[in-house]
Design an enzyme around this catalytic site. Sequence first.
Site, short mmCIF file in Angstrom:
data_model
loop_
_atom_site.label_atom_id
_atom_site.label_comp_id
_atom_site.label_asym_id
_atom_site.label_seq_id
_atom_site.Cartn_x
_atom_site.Cartn_y
_atom_site.Cartn_z
N LYS A 53 0.82 -1.22 -0.04
CA LYS A 53 -0.10 0.04 0.00
C LYS A 53 1.09 1.26 -0.05
O LYS A 53 0.22 2.32 -0.22
CB LYS A 53 -0.97 -0.02 1.35
CG LYS A 53 -1.90 -1.03 1.26
CD LYS A 53 -3.08 -0.80 0.60
CE LYS A 53 -4.21 -1.71 0.73
NZ LYS A 53 -5.47 -1.50 0.04
N SER A 303 1.74 -9.53 0.21
CA SER A 303 1.21 -8.28 0.11
C SER A 303 1.53 -7.38 1.26
O SER A 303 1.80 -6.04 1.20
CB SER A 303 -0.26 -8.21 -0.09
OG SER A 303 -1.05 -9.10 0.71
#
Lengths: 314, 314
Positions: A53, A303
């Site tokens: 992110k 991730s």
Amino acid sequence: MKFPSLEDIRNAHLRIQPFIHRTPILTSTAIDEMAGCRIFFKCENFQKVGAFKARGAANAVAKLTEEQKKNGVATHSSGNHAAALARAASVAGIKSYIVMPSNAPEIKKKAVKGYGGEIIECEPNLQARETTLRAVVDRTGATSIPPYDFYDVIEGQATCALEMWDEHIPFDVIMAPVGGGGLLAGTALTTKYISPSTLVIAGEPAGADDAFRSFHAKKLIPMEGPKTIADGLLTSLGKLNFAIIMQYVDDILTADDTEIIEAMRLVYERMKIVIEPSCAVPLAALLKNKERFRGKKVGIILSGGNVDLGKLPF
Amino acid sequence: MKFPSLEDIRNAHLRIQPFIHRTPILTSTAIDEMAGCRIFFKCENFQKVGAFKARGAANAVAKLTEEQKKNGVATHSSGNHAAALARAASVAGIKSYIVMPSNAPEIKKKAVKGYGGEIIECEPNLQARETTLRAVVDRTGATSIPPYDFYDVIEGQATCALEMWDEHIPFDVIMAPVGGGGLLAGTALTTKYISPSTLVIAGEPAGADDAFRSFHAKKLIPMEGPKTIADGLLTSLGKLNFAIIMQYVDDILTADDTEIIEAMRLVYERMKIVIEPSCAVPLAALLKNKERFRGKKVGIILSGGNVDLGKLPF
């Protein structure tokens, strides 16, 4: 509106490079043997703020006008986008207002505060998040940076796959988890631009399978009552993300929580790295569908690694 | 007997290179800020069998005569040396007999079995280990490969620091944990041969501080009733190791279990890597003595990552 192009993605990468890590790709012979294929793990758990992110947030903040920067940025997020935006804002010297569900993991709230973000808590549902965010934007004049349903963010997340392709590995398949769809959409764009024959396959928790259902129904079906340990993937698929996914993603596979925890444990035990449950979903989906991957070269995006260590499911 | 020379250590490295990983050195700006110095973590938790012990075992097995190889190898070990020797033997196509204390972590027993080692359990004390090992050697004719008090093993462990120096980082200090003293002795030899002015400092659990006491008393004091979470460091310092340590190690610092767990948590949270408690001892000792390291370049060997995930102390 037009999807981000390969040139847009390359420009995003140049734009955010000073603010992010080029994360390593790790392999494990033990996991390869179990899986029956060669897996290349792109370790975004080592990324700044502990998750991919950082990329999308850095790109969105870098693209703000000077006028927009004056009033700062705002968003709603269950965690990693929150920390990522707070950090991107802090690095740029601007304010950030982060709407977080009251049940967000403590470690993620702490991270936001650590980066100087102002947290506004709300009920843990999408409607409460959006209403609260609108109120914050009205009050402060901040620019809203959505966590995934936003081209600047998708463009940023797409730079992760760009780095994978830079390694000159001839991937047969690239896998990413899917929640809101920012990482998956970005990964699909980059991959299909660079290597149209490479399959892009998502992993999704069976207990939060709106992307799986939307993909097969060919229309956006909102998530209802998601229930999974993969707390980063509780959100509904975004509209822009869905359009990209329908065009460029080849398949979405699901895994249940038992399978997700088993895959997570494998990564801890065999690779000695810390990942969060959401991160283990593509590997869990692969191990459940080994025959589809036999002998192939598979890139898997790990991730993020922001897990509450006191609440590991082992 | 003469200590292994730099040439011996370089030869050991060439000998074992096909069987081990060249592990990465990782850094963390967050931990550096907390510590007030620059730390370079040599990640032996990513080593084959999940610990530096792969080095010494591979070297010892590679140096066996053809005659010795026929009857295999034997050892006693609370864990990582056990797996390391079983693997080194298996790679060389020979048998291994491993005497393990009955309270050894399940994950370490499983690893030994996975590499085809034959486990012989004994009471969890040094005397029982040694008696049982002698019986095994008498019965099988296997060559005993001690876990640390043995030059071939020390030579192998010394290759870890050799790889660190190959990175051309001008370390002011290199730190390693000390249990039996194989890694510490090897690290001290390599470091003082290459850079005599670099300090070699050990970290030891306060609850198993025989090396600390022996170092200051200038005579070998056996461990009695060790009690620490750092289960890889419960053994008494070896004789050969002590001689090397007295000549080449600059200091030994201790940390208690609370400090060890805190340092361990830092590594999990900030670096997103899995380490075992023993591994966190040097960092814990550094953080407790910050003023001694201020502004320095410190190499820390993260010795292993074989932790029972179901029993993490968080």
